[in-house]
Design an enzyme around this catalytic site. Structure first.
Site, PDB file in Angstrom:
ATOM      1  N   ARG A  40      -5.007   5.099  -9.565  1.00 21.30           N
ATOM      2  CA  ARG A  40      -4.997   3.784  -8.938  1.00 21.30           C
ATOM      3  C   ARG A  40      -5.140   2.732 -10.028  1.00 21.30           C
ATOM      4  O   ARG A  40      -5.872   2.938 -11.012  1.00 21.30           O
ATOM      5  CB  ARG A  40      -6.164   3.626  -7.950  1.00 21.30           C
ATOM      6  CG  ARG A  40      -5.980   4.321  -6.627  1.00 21.30           C
ATOM      7  CD  ARG A  40      -4.886   3.660  -5.778  1.00 21.30           C
ATOM      8  NE  ARG A  40      -4.767   4.273  -4.464  1.00 21.30           N
ATOM      9  CZ  ARG A  40      -3.956   5.288  -4.172  1.00 21.30           C
ATOM     10  NH1 ARG A  40      -3.181   5.815  -5.102  1.00 21.30           N
ATOM     11  NH2 ARG A  40      -3.892   5.762  -2.948  1.00 21.30           N
ATOM     12  N   GLU A  49      -0.556  -4.557  -7.033  1.00 21.03           N
ATOM     13  CA  GLU A  49       0.787  -4.022  -6.815  1.00 21.03           C
ATOM     14  C   GLU A  49       1.460  -4.882  -5.751  1.00 21.03           C
ATOM     15  O   GLU A  49       0.852  -5.102  -4.705  1.00 21.03           O
ATOM     16  CB  GLU A  49       0.722  -2.566  -6.337  1.00 21.03           C
ATOM     17  CG  GLU A  49       0.251  -1.647  -7.436  1.00 21.03           C
ATOM     18  CD  GLU A  49       0.179  -0.180  -7.031  1.00 21.03           C
ATOM     19  OE1 GLU A  49       0.541   0.138  -5.887  1.00 21.03           O
ATOM     20  OE2 GLU A  49      -0.241   0.636  -7.857  1.00 21.03           O
ATOM     21  N   HIS A  63       4.610   2.639  -8.610  1.00 22.74           N
ATOM     22  CA  HIS A  63       3.802   3.557  -7.769  1.00 22.74           C
ATOM     23  C   HIS A  63       4.700   4.595  -7.072  1.00 22.74           C
ATOM     24  O   HIS A  63       4.845   4.588  -5.848  1.00 22.74           O
ATOM     25  CB  HIS A  63       2.976   2.764  -6.747  1.00 22.74           C
ATOM     26  CG  HIS A  63       1.777   3.536  -6.250  1.00 22.74           C
ATOM     27  ND1 HIS A  63       0.597   2.925  -5.863  1.00 22.74           N
ATOM     28  CD2 HIS A  63       1.577   4.869  -6.071  1.00 22.74           C
ATOM     29  CE1 HIS A  63      -0.257   3.860  -5.456  1.00 22.74           C
ATOM     30  NE2 HIS A  63       0.322   5.046  -5.573  1.00 22.74           N
TER      31      HIS A  63
HETATM   32  C1  GLV Z   1      -0.622   7.752  -3.282  1.00 22.07           C
HETATM   33  O1  GLV Z   1      -0.890   7.060  -4.203  1.00 22.07           O
HETATM   34  C2  GLV Z   1      -1.579   8.387  -2.433  1.00 22.07           C
HETATM   35  O2  GLV Z   1      -2.795   8.141  -2.559  1.00 22.07           O
HETATM   36  O3  GLV Z   1      -1.161   9.166  -1.585  1.00 22.07           O
END
Ligand code: GLV
Length: 322
Positions: A234, A263, A282
């Site tokens: 993250r 983001e 991401h």
């Molecule tokens: C993606 O980042 C998730 O946490 O599934």
């Protein structure tokens, strides 16, 4: 019997959505951009279930706006966008989608590590901009894998899947995670040792108050000057202005980020000016099968919650204690 009403905050893959529609009267947000917080507030008013994504902030106010809510199903393994203690206090089970995205995220980690170490994106830009005039004996030299040390911070499912892949590249693997047992030839070390010894550092911790800005100036200062940092966890785990300074001053060699904070990262962000920082939007779990399975698990959690059954993947099982 009328079907229970639910709100799904985005058009998720049919594998999960079809199952949801079979059991529920589903209001599905159709736009590419996520609904605003206010829009979700409005739409949870009379629903019994909510399927959210990591782009949705699910807080106590929102839970209180939906007095009929029985279940919160987040289509992600990470639940940092959900106020889980607030849900637990309201006896609301929160579902997530672990396991099915482990391999895709570990693959993406390796894609970023290889691309960064072998300067794939820089090379591609070089060719496209017409700069390629000859084979160069010293052109865009990168890092070797064989014999290098990979340090994995956070040795859960995804960290271990990264270690498994590293075996095939003849990397020495060390990890830091007091809660994990050794696996895939990786040896446990303390964080300082990991940072001092690793040529590549990959971060695989959930975002919590304890891991927020784990990668800070002190962390970066302990890394080797040739080191590459990869983050597929993250964005909030990393202090981006500290990373900018470390990359700009060549304190470390490069970074590859699947995740940022915020983001999307604004197109004017200073990190985007750096050649030695690779950033993608991401995409850790972004493979067809993985997203199908995530939507399916999210649907299963939702339906179990609506029926008053235990969620197959619940992050706050305390709600089941009487
Ligand atoms: C993606 O980042 C998730 O946490 O599934």
């Amino acid at each position: 019997m009328p079907k229970p009403k639910v709100f799904v905050t985005r058009l998720i893959p049919a594998k999960g959505l079809d199952l949801i529609r079979e059991f529920c009267d589903a209001d599905v947000w159709p736009d590419e951009l996520p609904p605003s917080y206010e829009e979700i507030l409005r739409r949870v008013r009379d629903v019994e279930g909510l399927v959210s994504l990591l782009t949705d902030k699910i807080d106590a106010g929102l839970m209180d706006a939906g007095p009929r809510l029985k279940v919160l199903s987040n289509m992600a393994v990470g639940v940092d966008n959900v106020d889980v203690p607030a849900a637990t206090a309201r006896k609301l089970p929160v579902g997530n989608t672990p396991g099915v995205l482990t391999d895709a995220t570990a693959d993406q980690t390796f894609a970023l590590l290889l691309a960064s170490a072998r300067r794939v994106v820089e090379g591609e830009k070089y060719v496209r901009s017409g700069l390629w005039v000859t084979w160069g004996p010293q052109l865009l030299l990168g890092a070797d894998f064989v014999g290098a040390t990979l340090g994995i911070v956070g040795f859960g499912r995804i960290g271990q899947a990264v270690a498994k892949r590293a075996q095939g590249f003849d990397l020495r693997v060390i990890y830091h995670d007091p809660a994990a047992q050794p696996a895939f030839g990786a040896s446990p070390v303390d964080l300082d040792t990991l940072l001092h010894e690793s040529d590549f550092v990959s971060v695989h911790v959930p975002l919590t108050s304890a891991t927020h800005h784990l990668v800070n100036p002190a962390f970066l200062a302990k890394m080797k000057p040739n080191a590459i940092l990869v983050n597929t966890s993250r964005g909030g785990v990393l202090d981006q202005s500290a990373l900018y300074d470390a990359l700009k001053s060549k304190q470390i060699f490069a970074a590859a980020l699947d995740v940022t904070d915020p983001e999307p990262l604004p197109s004017t962000h200073p990190l985007l000016e750096l050649e030695n920082c690779l950033i993608v939007p991401h995409l850790g779990s972004a493979s067809k099968h993985t997203r199908d399975m995530m939507s399916f698990l999210a649907a299963q959690n939702l339906i179990a919650g609506l029926k008053g059954e235990r969620l197959p993947n619940c992050v706050n099982p305390e709600v089941y204690k009487s």
